[in-house]
Design a protein around this motif. Sequence first.
Motif: not given
Length: 523
Positions: A202-213
């Motif tokens: 499952l791929v979540i595309h990281k867009g603007r204003g988001v980071y992986f914690d």
Amino acid sequence: MPVTTLKTLTPHNEHELRKLLEHVYGIEPNWIRIQLDEEHLATIEIETEMDIDSRIAVVINDGGMKAEFSLFPAINKGKTLDNDAIENYLIKEKRLYKELLNWDSIKHAIQYYLAGFIVEKVLAAEGMPAENGQDAWMKLHFDLDDRRPRELEDGSVDFKDINHIVTVEENQLLISFHPETAGREGTKVTGEKIPAVKGKKLVIHKGRGVYFDEERQGYAAKDGGYVIFESNRLSVNPIYSVYGDVDYSVGNIKFDGTVSVSGDVLSGFSIEAKNIIVWGIVRDAMLIAKDDITVKTGIKSTGKCVLKAGRHVTAGFIENSVVEAGHTINIKSYCLNSKLYSEGEIIATSGDGIVSGGEIKAFAGIHVRKLGLDQGPQFKVCVGVKHNLEDKLEGSMAEKDKLEQTIKAADEKIRKLAKMNPDITKNPKLKAIIASRSLLVKKFQTMDERVDQIIKSSMHPMPFIRVDDTVHDGVILVFYGTEKNITQSEGKGKFVFDKASGRINKLKADAPLENLVSEVKLN
């Protein structure tokens, strides 16, 4: 003739057991005598002069996932397999995977075998099935489906309050994400590997204003804003854009970032945000911004429009509205019949630069091209005092009255408790109330100082009203509590308050103000 006695550990019927013995040892039926007990466990006598070696049999079934072995003791002086021989047979001859051997079962089976028991179908090894990987999955920590209108007291619903946006705060966890797992390959009893099926990705595309914690194993917001989650692309936008008007299709807006409206804000709707930009016209609406409000075209109201900004309000024109700003109100063309309240300045120096009618109050100063209109309405233009001073004083006086009543109530309790036992060392409740009263009295005694401080901070040291073109008759200039009526239109100039004479004086429009930094800085 020699006789060998054997026993069984598992129940049998005589016919089947006889056939088994004939097959395993290769002996004649008349050599075998079988006696069964109540549980069908057998005592076997084999009478023969032959020396027959012990036997071992291994059966692999369940698709290679299970290996069972049987042990048959030797007859007469036949060769007996010892522990090493049995283990060697299982591992080298039958190629059972050593790591999967059930050593406890094998050990117990050998002990019975050496004691003269036929041991059958003992689990020698059991394969390890493959564990397929788990599919990747996610958990949303926001609700994109919350679109319910607000229910009113009469049971009807207000469709202006449909929640069209989902706002989030800085560092708020948006999606918990669990990636797919590879699974664990299995092993057959012979050591052959069984591949595992990997979980679906499952791929979540990281867009603007988001980071992986990494710590929380999920996607979080870099800053406050509103969530966009479409086609598995996650973004947090600090600007919420309305392409068109704010109407029933959009509803009221409440957002922590910036709201940009390309069209108009229609009557009856509201926007609350950090910053608000409207490119069209604001009607009888309410706009509240923590920082700034900008209305590119203008505000056209019937008297019901309210704008409140923590810092600046900028508008093309203003009609019949209430506008409050923590710093500056900047009018690009004109303002008619409106209530303007600024904690800093009111400026209308571009375009027509007209301010006329209503109620105009600025703490620091007012700078316009024209004040009033020819044959326009009479109105007051006030500077030098914060417009909410009266409210603050009323609040302080109400607090003072409340403290006074609380002190009186404490005094009454103290009198009652003192009658019961005046010794405070033996009356802890009385001691506590006296201590509390003391704190209340100290606070009460400082209330007058606080009121004086409120008044002092609400009085500007050098307010001004500057007009670059005309001040029309009917305008009343107010500095602190002093008024100056303009009975005949005047040309440009700068009005200031002379503290020595207590009069309002007019200077040249570009005259510097004594004892005043050119720009009043308000924090």
